[in-house]
Design an enzyme around this catalytic site. Structure first.
Site: not given
Length: 295
Positions: A59, A98, A124, A128, A149
């Site tokens: 990513a 993910y 971002y 995503k 995180w």
């Protein structure tokens, strides 16, 4: 079984190479092998490898930089997952992808469930989310794991940054009004291997594809996270200038960044735990394991 793994040099990709190895032949690639922003190269890679499973932790994660580099962020985070979905569908392959808590606006009081409406507040987060949607539309055989995180022994992360700063300074200022769960890359990798194994056993029949929230148990703030890391390091004999009490709380308003961060990154993992019968241990366990490797 052949598994195509992207992002092999990232925190999660590094751990996935270990966790997936017993399941079959893992073809692991990094940016130097295939630039995910190059759509043609990505299609060629999938066709050449012809995998049974595609695992995509790669990513564009430079959250602030993405605000001024939207084209690259979209190519990697949005377009690439859709391409993997399309090419995977032609092969009948499972695509494990993910995603992130950044797909939400962070304004909800409780933990976010999979049915909550997304509302990304940054490039971002938006890219995503587009990646999730593109993959889901292209290939029904998909698993999308939203997490938060991520921390691992390999690669850069918040815990390593706090240790470095605590070694250089006698006082740290850390945001205290953003909440989530630090999630171990090793845990995510082991859970992923379990899902791939279950998919193979089911031979795809009746397998519960879809989107799941996967994060370590419990919650903390970045401030609490920093205090935990420093406390564990000091207890292990690490020499630092800053002590736990020297970590001062900041508000998000006091620490402006180009990209807006969600104040609430809590993810409700009930669906994942009940569907697959798995336990998600407290975040402290995963962070402590990482610290044991890097201290």
């Amino acid at each position: 079984m052949k598994i195509l793994l992207t992002g092999k040099n990232g925190q999660l990709g590094f751990e996935l190479q270990r966790a997936l190895a017993p399941l079959g032949e893992v073809v692991a690639v990094g940016t130097q092998d295939c630039n995910l922003a190059d759509a043609d190269a990505l299609r060629d890679l999938v066709r050449r490898v012809a995998p049974d499973v595609i695992v995509n932790p790669a990513a564009y994660t430079a959250v602030d930089k993405a605000e001024s580099d939207e084209a690259t962020a979209r190519a990697v985070n949005a377009i690439a997952p859709a391409i993997l979905g399309e090419e995977g569908a032609k092969l009948g392959a499972l695509v494990l992808h993910y995603s992130t808590d950044y797909v939400f606006d962070g304004m909800k009081q409780g933990a976010y469930t999979e049915s909550d409406a997304p509302g990304p507040q940054s490039v971002y987060g938006r890219t995503k989310l587009e990646g999730e949607q593109g993959l889901a539309a292209a290939n029904p055989r998909h698993l999308i794991l939203r997490t938060s995180w991520v921390v691992g022994a390999h690669g850069g992360n918040f815990a390593k940054t706090m240790l470095r700063l605590a070694g250089e300074r006698d006082k740290l200022n850390v945001v205290a009004d953003q909440f989530g769960a630090p999630t171990s890359a090793a845990l995510l990798a082991d859970l992923s291997a379990h899902l791939v194994r279950e998919h193979v056993r089911a031979k795809g029949a009746g397998f519960p594809y879809g989107t799941y929230h996967v994060a370590a148990g419990g919650e903390t703030s970045w401030h609490g996270y920093a205090q935990f890391v420093i406390g564990e390091a000091l207890a292990a004999g690490k020499t630092l200038k800053a002590t736990v009490d020297a970590v001062a709380p900041l508000s998000t308003e006091q620490y402006p960044t180009p990209a807006k961060r969600p104040l609430n990154s809590r993810l409700d993992t009930t669906r994942f735990r009940t569907t697959f019968g798995l336990r998600l241990p407290p975040w402290q366990e995963g962070v402590r394991h990482v610290l044991q490797q890097i201290l």
